[in-house]
Motif scaffolding. Structure first.
Motif, PDB file in Angstrom:
ATOM      1  N   VAL A 176       0.846  -1.191   0.000  1.00 20.35           N
ATOM      2  CA  VAL A 176       0.000   0.000   0.000  1.00 20.35           C
ATOM      3  C   VAL A 176       0.883   1.243   0.000  1.00 20.35           C
ATOM      4  CG1 VAL A 176      -1.749   1.292   1.265  1.00 20.35           C
ATOM      5  CG2 VAL A 176      -1.895  -1.189   1.142  1.00 20.35           C
ATOM      6  N   ARG A 205     -11.853  -2.251  -8.370  1.00 20.96           N
ATOM      7  CA  ARG A 205     -12.003  -1.826  -6.982  1.00 20.96           C
ATOM      8  C   ARG A 205     -10.823  -2.319  -6.151  1.00 20.96           C
ATOM      9  NH1 ARG A 205     -17.650  -2.943  -4.154  1.00 20.96           N
ATOM     10  NH2 ARG A 205     -18.180  -1.474  -5.831  1.00 20.96           N
ATOM     11  N   GLY A 206     -10.247  -1.387  -5.368  1.00 21.80           N
ATOM     12  CA  GLY A 206      -9.106  -1.724  -4.537  1.00 21.80           C
ATOM     13  C   GLY A 206      -7.763  -1.398  -5.175  1.00 21.80           C
ATOM     14  N   VAL A 239      -5.626  -1.168  -1.008  1.00 21.79           N
ATOM     15  CA  VAL A 239      -5.970  -1.947   0.179  1.00 21.79           C
ATOM     16  C   VAL A 239      -4.810  -2.891   0.470  1.00 21.79           C
ATOM     17  CG1 VAL A 239      -8.464  -1.817  -0.150  1.00 21.79           C
ATOM     18  CG2 VAL A 239      -7.181  -3.649  -1.254  1.00 21.79           C
ATOM     19  N   GLU A 241      -4.267  -5.947   0.668  1.00 20.86           N
ATOM     20  CA  GLU A 241      -4.536  -7.327   0.296  1.00 20.86           C
ATOM     21  C   GLU A 241      -4.323  -7.455  -1.206  1.00 20.86           C
ATOM     22  OE1 GLU A 241      -9.370  -7.037  -0.310  1.00 20.86           O
ATOM     23  OE2 GLU A 241      -8.564  -7.719   1.606  1.00 20.86           O
TER      24      GLU A 241
END
Length: 436
Positions: A176, A205-206, A239, A241
């Motif tokens: 990140v 998304r993300g 994010v 992940e």
């Protein structure tokens, strides 16, 4: 000096005059070549091959091209001159290749090309215009999905399409806040760079994406133009992940096989795996004896709670129950009637309240509010009951279970609102005064 003049005269006699030009000595043709020899669709490349065969002594030349309305075009390389023959006689050959791209469907005519030649004939020079025949070109109307007139997907007729995907650094290593540069290069044969699609939309998304500049280039080859477009993005995980950046599909029409195909910008994983937790010593396995002791302790605790839950209320608790109900209702008269009932059934308890340093002042203030001039405020009934309960629980002669007779609870239940009780009548009078 004389010898030199003789040699020059001999050379002129050997060369002799230029031969006369006959029909068929100067020809110019234009042919159209399409993918698979099929009728082209709009924006599909058509190769115009202009060929000249000349049996003459040419000193100057200029090929004049028609306007090519309804077509965009680009010349493929330089003109080529080469040796050839006409009916076994030596001649010179000429070739130029032009790629044209029809803009819409219909039937069109390519006007003649004109090759202006300056030739030597019979010792003189003259200018001759050699013209090609008009060339009809039919352009088919697309009837499948999408097509040249659709806004999406982008119409991309090509001989081949290749996609190259490069990352710096690799996206699987990103954390990140870190960024990677993604560079996607799309190459398509048989069209110019303006025929390639605009930069694709890359959004998942993300993952944060920031589009960079787009570079376009047309490379001229003998087989036709090669279009190249380079798209760039800065990619950053949003994010902590791993996120899959979805694939992007680019539909295109294979002009050789005459079928629709798809090229793909591949999907990639963005973001690294969370750092592994440091190895910890495994928790010790409890021994069977310890487990048995814990189970026994839990059983005894549950048994004690069950006994406390199922134990019948004490006589004192039953006697004080009407006081709690009156306090919850805000019924001052009912609360005073309950205290009067306890004074008859458990006089030691009420006498203990009167002498208790905490409960005594509270009861006195309560009585003054009910039986006094009526100017003082009525105290908090719930607080008063809590003070009485704490005083009753202390170890003194009025403690519960010692001097409280079994009938105290019953008397407390009968007294509120009963008749023939002077205390009850006094309380009613005091409440009337307080309301007035």
């Amino acid at each position: 000096m004389v010898s030199r003049l003789v040699l020059a005269l001999l050379a002129l006699l050997a060369a002799g005059p230029a031969a006369a030009i006959e029909d068929g000595d100067l020809t110019l043709t234009v042919t159209a070549e399409t993918g698979g020899g099929a009728t082209p669709y709009p924006r599909e490349m058509v190769l115009l091959r202009i060929r000249g065969t000349y049996r003459a002594q040419i000193t100057l030349e200029e090929l004049r091209q028609p306007g090519l309305q309804h077509f965009s075009w680009t010349q493929l390389g330089r003109d080529r001159w080469f040796k050839t023959s006409i009916q076994g006689q030596e001649a010179r050959g000429f070739e130029r290749v032009v790629a044209v791209f029809p803009q819409h469907a219909g039937r069109f005519t390519i006007e003649p090309f004109t090759h202006r030649l300056t030739v030597a004939e019979d010792g003189t020079r003259r200018v001759i215009d050699v013209r090609s025949a008009p060339l009809p070109v039919a352009v088919a109307d697309w009837t499948g999905p999408g097509g040249p007139d659709a806004r999406e997907p982008w119409w991309l007729p090509a001989g081949s399409v290749t996609v190259t995907d490069a990352w710096s650094p690799e996206p699987e290593t990103l954390k990140v806040g870190e960024s990677a540069r993604r560079t996607v290069t799309v190459e398509a044969s048989g069209l110019t760079a303006d025929g390639l699609p605009p930069r694709p939309v890359m959004r998942t998304r993300g993952v944060l994406t920031f589009a960079g500049p787009t570079e376009r280039q047309t490379v001229i080859t003998p087989a036709g133009p090669l279009a190249r477009a380079t798209y760039q993005w800065d990619v950053r995980p949003g994010v902590a992940e791993r996120v899959t950046l979805e694939a992007i599909r680019i539909p295109w029409f294979d002009t050789g096989a005459r079928t629709l195909r798809e090229a793909e910008i591949p999907a990639r994983i963005v973001g690294s795996r969370p750092a592994p937790v440091a190895d910890e010593a495994p928790a010790p396995t409890p021994s069977p004896l310890r487990a048995a002791l814990v189970g026994l302790a839990a059983f005894l605790a549950g048994l004690a709670l069950w006994r406390a839950w199922t134990r019948p209320p004490s006589p004192l608790a039953l006697a004080l129950r009407p006081l709690r109900r009156a306090a919850r209702r805000g019924d001052a008269a009912g609360l005073r009637a309950g205290i009067a009932a306890l004074a008859r059934t458990a006089p030691a308890l009420v006498a203990g309240w009167r002498t208790d340093p905490r409960a005594g002042p509270e009861l006195a203030a309560f009585d003054r509010a009910l039986f006094g001039a009526g100017t003082g405020p009525v105290p908090d009934l719930r607080r008063l009951v809590r003070v009485l309960e704490r005083a009753a629980g202390d170890s003194h002669p009025g403690a519960p279970g010692r001097t409280l007779p079994p009938s105290a609870g019953e008397g407390a239940r009968r007294m509120p609102g009963g008749r023939g009780d002077a205390a009850s009548g006094d309380v009613a009078t005091a409440v009337t005064r307080a309301k007035s």
